[in-house]
Design an enzyme around this catalytic site. Structure first.
Site, PDB file in Angstrom:
ATOM      1  N   GLU A  68      -7.252  35.227 -16.632  1.00 18.69           N
ATOM      2  CA  GLU A  68      -6.787  36.619 -16.382  1.00 18.69           C
ATOM      3  C   GLU A  68      -7.294  37.176 -15.120  1.00 18.69           C
ATOM      4  OE1 GLU A  68      -6.570  39.649 -19.383  1.00 18.69           O
ATOM      5  OE2 GLU A  68      -5.428  38.310 -20.643  1.00 18.69           O
ATOM      6  N   GLU A  78       2.703  40.013 -15.706  1.00 19.78           N
ATOM      7  CA  GLU A  78       2.964  40.563 -16.846  1.00 19.78           C
ATOM      8  C   GLU A  78       3.242  42.083 -16.551  1.00 19.78           C
ATOM      9  OE1 GLU A  78       1.136  41.531 -21.272  1.00 19.78           O
ATOM     10  OE2 GLU A  78       0.082  40.038 -20.025  1.00 19.78           O
TER      11      GLU A  78
END
Length: 302
Positions: free
Chosen positions: A134, A202
């Site tokens: 991430e 996202e």
């Protein structure tokens, strides 16, 4: 002529038994042809078998297992050993999709050496072919580049990054100001330059995604980022209605399995308490002579 299915046939939805296993070149071909990429999470053998049977392209053993499977209220508590157990289970259920393993929080941030070691464990011990990390900040980009340099493909992840959601102000959409959108653009391009084979977007405004897509040469998988991405991903438990926690706005439910599971267990409990289960069709028989011999033996020993 080769008897192997063509790349185009694999892309066009050939039944899973006849499909070629997904590869990175095939993934890039899907992007080039504008064929949507289907990705879903899975955390065990049954969910992996469902993904296989449905013919998805990519399966992610996500650290979202922390909330959907392990009962935590955030993704950060999940450990590498947890992820390895889940990844091995999913691996046993897959044949054609590419299997991606999430690197859990704390397992790659400290150093390039730590990141490479963790990625290697996910591949060697977990059985995944690729890993995901991430963030697109300086540290994450360095780690991605190091892992790619060690020969392991990396998927990046920008926008809402659950592992660092506290620093982002909570679980909410990102990139809703010009400055925030510019940061996401910078991070996505940096991850691309670091060698990531794909990037997850996202919780990003769809208009921002549309502006960024012409700049990204690798496949972009969206989750709450609009329809302009090269593919979509949803959490298994969200899309099937298994997880009863907070459902994000971008999660469409294609089933309500939690309700069916509760109803099934409740009906079972009721039948047991009423003496209705097990019924005659659920028991095994024994020959009358064998039963009488067994009874005689019991009487002789009592």
């Amino acid at each position: 002529m080769s008897s192997q299915p063509t790349i185009k046939a694999a892309i066009d939805g050939v039944p899973p038994a006849d499909r070629l296993p997904m590869t990175l070149p095939l993934l890039m071909e899907k992007k080039r042809l504008g064929e949507p990429i289907v990705m879903v999470t899975a955390y065990d053998y049954p969910s992996a078998r469902a993904a296989e049977a449905a013919g998805v392209d990519l399966v992610l053993v996500g650290d979202s297992a922390a909330t959907t499977v392990l009962g935590y209220n955030a993704t950060t508590p999940v450990e590498l050993e947890d992820m390895l157990v889940l990844t091995r289970a999913a691996r046993r259920g897959l044949r054609t999709p590419l299997l991606i393993g999430d690197l859990p929080f704390g397992s790659y941030e400290v150093s390039d050496e730590q990141a490479i070691t963790t990625a290697m464990r996910m591949v060697k011990d977990g059985g995944c072919e690729l890993v995901k990390l991430e963030g697109g900040g300086e540290a994450s980009v360095r780690r991605a580049r190091a892992i790619v340099g060690a020969g392991i493909p990396v998927m990046g992840h920008v926008g809402l990054t659950p592992q660092t959601s506290t620093a982002l102000g909570g679980w909410k959409a990102q990139g809703r100001t010009a400055a925030a959108a510019a940061r996401i653009a910078s991070e996505a391009l940096a991850l691309q330059d670091a060698g990531c084979f794909a990037i997850v977007f996202e919780a990003i405004p769809s208009a921002v995604t549309e502006e960024l897509m012409p700049l990204i040469e690798v496949p972009v998988i969206g989750i709450g980022a609009g329809p302009a991405t090269d593919g979509q991903v949803l959490v298994f438990h969200d899309l099937l209605g298994i997880y009863d926690g907070h459902a994000p706005r971008f999660a469409k439910r294609y089933g309500e399995l939690k309700a069916q599971m509760v109803a099934g267990v409740a009906e079972y409990a009721t039948e047991v308490r009423k003496g209705e289960f097990p019924g005659p069709e659920h028991v095994y028989s024994i020959d009358d002579q064998e039963l009488e011999q067994f009874r005689s033996g019991l009487r002789a020993n009592t």
